[in-house]
Write a protein that holds these residues in place. Structure first.
Motif, short mmCIF file in Angstrom:
data_model
loop_
_atom_site.label_atom_id
_atom_site.label_comp_id
_atom_site.label_asym_id
_atom_site.label_seq_id
_atom_site.Cartn_x
_atom_site.Cartn_y
_atom_site.Cartn_z
N PRO A 483 0.81 -1.19 0.28
CA PRO A 483 0.03 0.12 -0.02
C PRO A 483 0.80 1.19 -0.07
CG PRO A 483 -0.53 -1.53 1.88
CD PRO A 483 0.77 -2.01 1.12
N VAL A 484 0.31 2.15 -0.88
CA VAL A 484 1.20 3.51 -0.99
C VAL A 484 0.16 4.65 -0.90
CG1 VAL A 484 2.66 4.85 -2.48
CG2 VAL A 484 3.12 2.44 -2.23
N PHE A 485 0.35 5.66 -0.36
CA PHE A 485 -0.28 7.10 -0.28
C PHE A 485 0.13 7.86 -1.43
CE2 PHE A 485 -1.17 5.98 4.05
CZ PHE A 485 -2.78 6.27 4.26
N TYR A 486 -0.64 8.25 -2.22
CA TYR A 486 -0.23 9.34 -3.25
C TYR A 486 -0.77 10.70 -3.14
CZ TYR A 486 1.02 5.33 -6.22
OH TYR A 486 1.44 4.30 -6.54
N THR A 487 -0.14 11.60 -3.58
CA THR A 487 -0.42 12.88 -3.44
C THR A 487 -0.74 13.34 -5.00
OG1 THR A 487 0.16 15.28 -2.71
CG2 THR A 487 1.88 14.00 -3.60
N VAL A 524 -5.96 11.35 8.13
CA VAL A 524 -5.10 10.01 7.98
C VAL A 524 -3.70 10.47 8.25
CG1 VAL A 524 -4.86 9.96 5.55
CG2 VAL A 524 -4.79 7.96 6.73
N ASP A 525 -2.89 9.61 8.82
CA ASP A 525 -1.60 9.54 8.99
C ASP A 525 -0.84 9.03 7.80
OD1 ASP A 525 0.88 9.80 9.85
OD2 ASP A 525 0.69 9.08 11.59
N ALA A 526 -0.48 9.80 6.75
CA ALA A 526 0.19 9.22 5.77
C ALA A 526 1.54 9.01 5.88
CB ALA A 526 -0.07 10.41 4.60
N ASP A 527 2.15 9.06 7.11
CA ASP A 527 3.68 8.59 7.24
C ASP A 527 3.75 7.34 8.01
OD1 ASP A 527 4.80 10.93 6.05
OD2 ASP A 527 4.04 12.13 7.84
N ALA A 528 2.56 6.88 8.70
CA ALA A 528 2.44 5.54 9.28
C ALA A 528 2.20 4.51 8.56
CB ALA A 528 1.20 5.70 10.54
N PRO A 529 3.01 3.28 8.70
CA PRO A 529 2.59 2.18 7.97
C PRO A 529 1.13 1.62 7.69
CG PRO A 529 3.74 1.34 9.99
CD PRO A 529 3.38 2.86 9.99
N VAL A 530 0.88 1.31 6.67
CA VAL A 530 -0.46 0.78 6.21
C VAL A 530 -0.42 -0.76 6.40
CG1 VAL A 530 -2.27 0.44 4.54
CG2 VAL A 530 -0.91 2.46 4.67
N LYS A 531 -1.56 -1.18 7.16
CA LYS A 531 -1.50 -2.51 7.51
C LYS A 531 -2.48 -3.48 6.58
CE LYS A 531 -3.29 -5.05 11.39
NZ LYS A 531 -4.19 -4.58 12.59
N GLU A 532 -2.51 -4.52 6.08
CA GLU A 532 -3.25 -5.55 5.67
C GLU A 532 -4.01 -6.08 6.61
OE1 GLU A 532 -1.82 -7.75 2.14
OE2 GLU A 532 -1.11 -6.01 1.30
N THR A 533 -5.19 -6.26 6.52
CA THR A 533 -6.05 -6.75 7.85
C THR A 533 -5.99 -8.14 7.76
OG1 THR A 533 -8.10 -6.56 6.54
CG2 THR A 533 -7.61 -4.75 8.08
N GLY A 534 -5.83 -8.85 6.74
CA GLY A 534 -6.18 -10.34 6.59
C GLY A 534 -7.42 -10.69 6.15
N GLU A 535 -8.21 -9.65 5.99
CA GLU A 535 -9.56 -9.91 5.30
C GLU A 535 -9.47 -9.35 4.00
OE1 GLU A 535 -13.01 -7.97 7.57
OE2 GLU A 535 -11.30 -7.57 9.00
N THR A 536 -10.36 -9.77 3.06
CA THR A 536 -10.66 -9.30 1.87
C THR A 536 -11.86 -8.67 1.53
OG1 THR A 536 -11.09 -11.56 0.75
CG2 THR A 536 -8.58 -10.86 0.98
N TYR A 537 -11.97 -7.90 0.57
CA TYR A 537 -13.33 -7.23 0.20
C TYR A 537 -13.18 -7.18 -1.46
CZ TYR A 537 -17.76 -4.99 -0.09
OH TYR A 537 -19.06 -4.94 -0.43
N GLY A 538 -14.00 -7.73 -2.37
CA GLY A 538 -14.09 -7.53 -3.56
C GLY A 538 -12.79 -8.19 -4.28
N GLY A 539 -11.97 -9.17 -3.45
CA GLY A 539 -10.98 -10.00 -3.90
C GLY A 539 -9.66 -9.17 -3.46
N PHE A 540 -9.76 -8.25 -2.77
CA PHE A 540 -8.43 -7.39 -2.41
C PHE A 540 -8.37 -7.27 -0.89
CE2 PHE A 540 -9.45 -6.22 -6.87
CZ PHE A 540 -8.35 -6.75 -7.37
N PRO A 541 -7.03 -7.11 -0.46
CA PRO A 541 -7.05 -7.10 0.94
C PRO A 541 -7.73 -5.89 1.48
CG PRO A 541 -4.90 -7.35 0.02
CD PRO A 541 -5.76 -7.45 -1.08
N VAL A 542 -8.25 -5.61 2.82
CA VAL A 542 -8.61 -4.81 3.36
C VAL A 542 -7.86 -4.23 4.12
CG1 VAL A 542 -10.38 -4.11 5.12
CG2 VAL A 542 -10.99 -5.83 3.70
N LEU A 543 -7.58 -2.78 4.04
CA LEU A 543 -6.38 -2.13 4.66
C LEU A 543 -6.81 -1.23 5.58
CD1 LEU A 543 -4.76 -0.96 1.12
CD2 LEU A 543 -4.29 -3.11 2.48
N GLU A 544 -5.66 -1.02 6.73
CA GLU A 544 -5.95 -0.05 7.80
C GLU A 544 -4.93 0.78 7.97
OE1 GLU A 544 -8.76 -2.85 10.69
OE2 GLU A 544 -6.84 -2.62 11.43
N ALA A 545 -5.14 1.93 8.20
CA ALA A 545 -4.26 3.05 8.41
C ALA A 545 -4.57 3.83 9.76
CB ALA A 545 -4.00 3.76 7.39
#
Ligand code: FUB
Ligand code: ZN
Length: 593
Positions: A483-487, A524-545
């Motif tokens: 996961p990457v934050f974009y500006t 959102v804290d764009a400098d903190a790491p983003v976590k993959e939760t282990g769950e998926t939705y629509g075929g992709f990991p649900v993410l937490e930040a």
């Protein structure tokens, strides 16, 4: 370079295999049933009915037929075949002696009016009928092709030879790219010539007054001669269909000027007028491109068909020349701003694809508000049958080839044949960045995804214009996905101070139901790491930040220093899945903490 048509390939797994199954089992019938209920199907016979056909209802139906033909390529389905057959027969019977078919103009109310009004979508509807006919002829059914060839002969006489119609070029483009397809299917040069005629005449004829949007003509790409239209203007679907034809002609005629024009148009979209989702056409009035960098989130129009239009234009560009930007644009649009138009269930749709939803906006008197909920059908229902065309034929986006290389533009698990050899790609991309490709008799040239900053492979390669050139027939590579934050560029004022989260090519969003408070209170804290939760939705990991919540305050205004915030965790789902659990507030571009 030559294209590898989807007919030669089978999608063997992953995201598109799943979407293809849904479209074949559910969407194609959901669209058909709605078209039946609304009268679109019955009015194809052009007889008097209680319900009156809309000017381009016929195009909705033939687009559906084209998609049905692609589904029938995957396997016989008697019920689908019968539904298609019934419509072909209606068209055959309703076609006039001189070869004209249009469900609106052949109906009793509009007799004698044909080819008088540039904005009545006649050539657009014919274009879509040609595309359906070409698709059906690949199945061995030439009946619609015969109807179309007669119809095109009439159009050629009236528009090109006699110049006797009330206008010179269509108000809604589509016939141009369809004629190129007809030329490819039949080998008849006259179809390519007619396509070129419509493209080159655009913006030059005194008969083509800009009646439609009462603007300078740019709303329908008629403000200046086509060869001088170097920026993307006007109605985004019309524009991308036209630009696709420009690219087609550049390739077919090996015309450098047309190629440069297509490049300039693509660049204008890619560098200045495209959402991070690949959505285009930000303005809801005129469904159009507005000015560079005007990419509002909440009011984004970003029609499903327009994202599809960008994808098919970009595909033609990479069929002409490998340049990573083309594959990137197609990838963005396909996985985000286009497929967001189709619900996970496969039976409801979005026409507009905003990047922010605020449920309270629906209550604003006389304000503009996009649909907050997915719809079963629209009054103007162009998007649903466009999805039924593109998903079953997604294989068209994957490969091209020349003497030496197989070019891999999109990473989709496929197997099939290329230039007499065998091709196989194993991957779960973009859920996972690992890809294994093999092709007999060709070296491999792989698009390096624009989002990719880290790759792992044992094989040696050289890199040029966004492609990795390997001197081997088999390659294993990992495009490391995180996961990457974009500006956004400073020029996009709407995104100032905000970030958007992507994982590979998948754009993410937040919905209120997953957050402790409404999304508008989330930072959102764009400098903190983003976590993959282990769950998926629509075929992709649900993410937490990590983030912060602005604590709701009663007073309308308070000193900034007095405003409180509390820490929280934000939960992200893929953008394309928004509003699948009911209408909700949603944001792609989130304020930074
Ligand atoms: O006009 C036909 C179709 O309807 C267009 O392509 C869409 O943008 C919608 O206006
Ligand atoms: Zn549409």
């Amino acid at each position: 370079m030559k294209n590898v048509p989807f007919y030669n390939l089978k999608v063997t797994g992953g995201f598109w295999a799943e979407r293809q199954k849904t479209v074949a089992e559910k969407t194609v019938w959901a669209v058909y049933d709605r078209f039946k209920e609304t009268g679109r199907i019955e009015t194809m016979d052009c007889k008097p009915h209680a319900v009156k056909p809309h000017i381009f209802w016929g195009s909705d139906v033939v687009k559906w037929m084209e998609g049905a033909a692609y589904i029938l390529e995957q396997g016989e389905d008697a019920r689908l075949r019968a539904a298609v057959d019934e419509i072909i027969k209606m068209i055959e019977v309703a076609t006039t002696e001189d070869g004209y078919y249009n469900s609106y103009f052949n109906s009793p109310d509009h007799e004698g009016k044909r080819f008088t009004d540039r904005d009545k979508h006649e050539l657009y509807s014919l274009g879509h009928m040609i595309e359906a006919a070409v698709a059906l002829s690949h199945l061995g059914d030439d009946r619609l092709l015969k109807v179309c060839e007669k119809n095109v002969a009439l159009v050629d006489r009236i528009f090109r030879q006699e110049d006797s119609a009330g206008f010179t070029t269509p108000g809604h483009e589509e016939i141009e790219l369809a004629l190129v397809r007809l030329w490819k299917a039949t080998g008849e040069e006259k179809y390519l010539e007619l396509a070129e005629f419509f493209v080159r005449k655009r913006g030059t004829s005194p008969k083509d007054v800009p009646v439609y949007r009462k603007d300078d003509g740019s709303g329908i790409q008629s403000h200046r001669p086509m060869m001088e239209q170097t920026t993307a203007e006007g109605h985004a679907v019309r524009a991308t269909y036209l630009y696709s034809a420009v690219a087609d002609l550049a390739l077919a005629l090996k015309d450098e000027e047309l190629k440069e024009l297509a490049e300039a148009l693509f660049e204008d979209i890619y560098e200045r007028k495209m959402y991070i989702t690949g959505g285009i056409g930000s303005g809801h009035q005129g469904e159009r491109f507005t000015v560079p960098y005007h990419l509002p989130n909440r009011n984004a129009y970003a029609e499903t068909c327009a994202a599809l239009g960008l994808a098919i234009f970009a595909r033609r560009m990479y069929q002409m020349e490998p340049d990573g930007r083309y594959g990137d644009a197609a990838e963005r649009a396909l996985y985000n701003g286009m497929i967001s138009g189709l619900s996970l269930e496969g039976d409801s749709f979005f026409y507009t694809n905003p990047l922010e939803m605020d449920l309270s906006y629906e209550k604003i008197p006389m304000g503009y508000s996009p649909n907050m909920e997915r719809q079963k059908v629209f009054g103007c229902s162009c998007c649903p049958p466009n999805l039924t065309r593109v998903v079953p034929s997604i294989g068209d986006f994957v490969y091209t080839y020349d003497e030496k290389y197989l070019y891999v533009h999109q990473y989709i698990a496929t197997e099939g044949s290329v230039d007499g050899g065998e091709v196989r790609m194993e991957t779960a991309y973009p859920a996972d960045g690992r890809v294994k490709i093999f092709c007999t008799g060709k070296k491999l040239a792989l698009r390096k995804p624009a989002w990719c900053t880290e790759m792992v492979t044992d094989a040696a390669y050289t890199e040029k214009k966004g492609y990795l050139y390997f001197e081997t027939e088999a390659v294993e590579i990992e495009f490391v996905m995180k996961p990457v934050f974009y500006t956004a560029s400073d020029a996009v004022h709407e995104d100032a101070g905000r970030v958007a989260l992507m994982r590979g090519p998948i754009v993410y969003c937040i919905e209120s139901k997953d957050q402790p408070k409404r999304v508008f209170q989330c930072r959102v804290d764009a400098d903190a790491p983003v976590k993959e939760t282990g769950e998926t939705y629509g075929g992709f990991p649900v993410l937490e930040a990590a983030g912060a919540l602005a604590v709701a305050q009663k007073a309308l205004y308070i000193p900034y220093k007095a405003a409180e915030k509390e820490p929280c965790t934000l939960r992200f789902i893929p953008y394309y899945t928004f509003a699948n659990r009911g209408a909700d507030d949603m944001q792609v571009w989130i304020l930074k903490k």
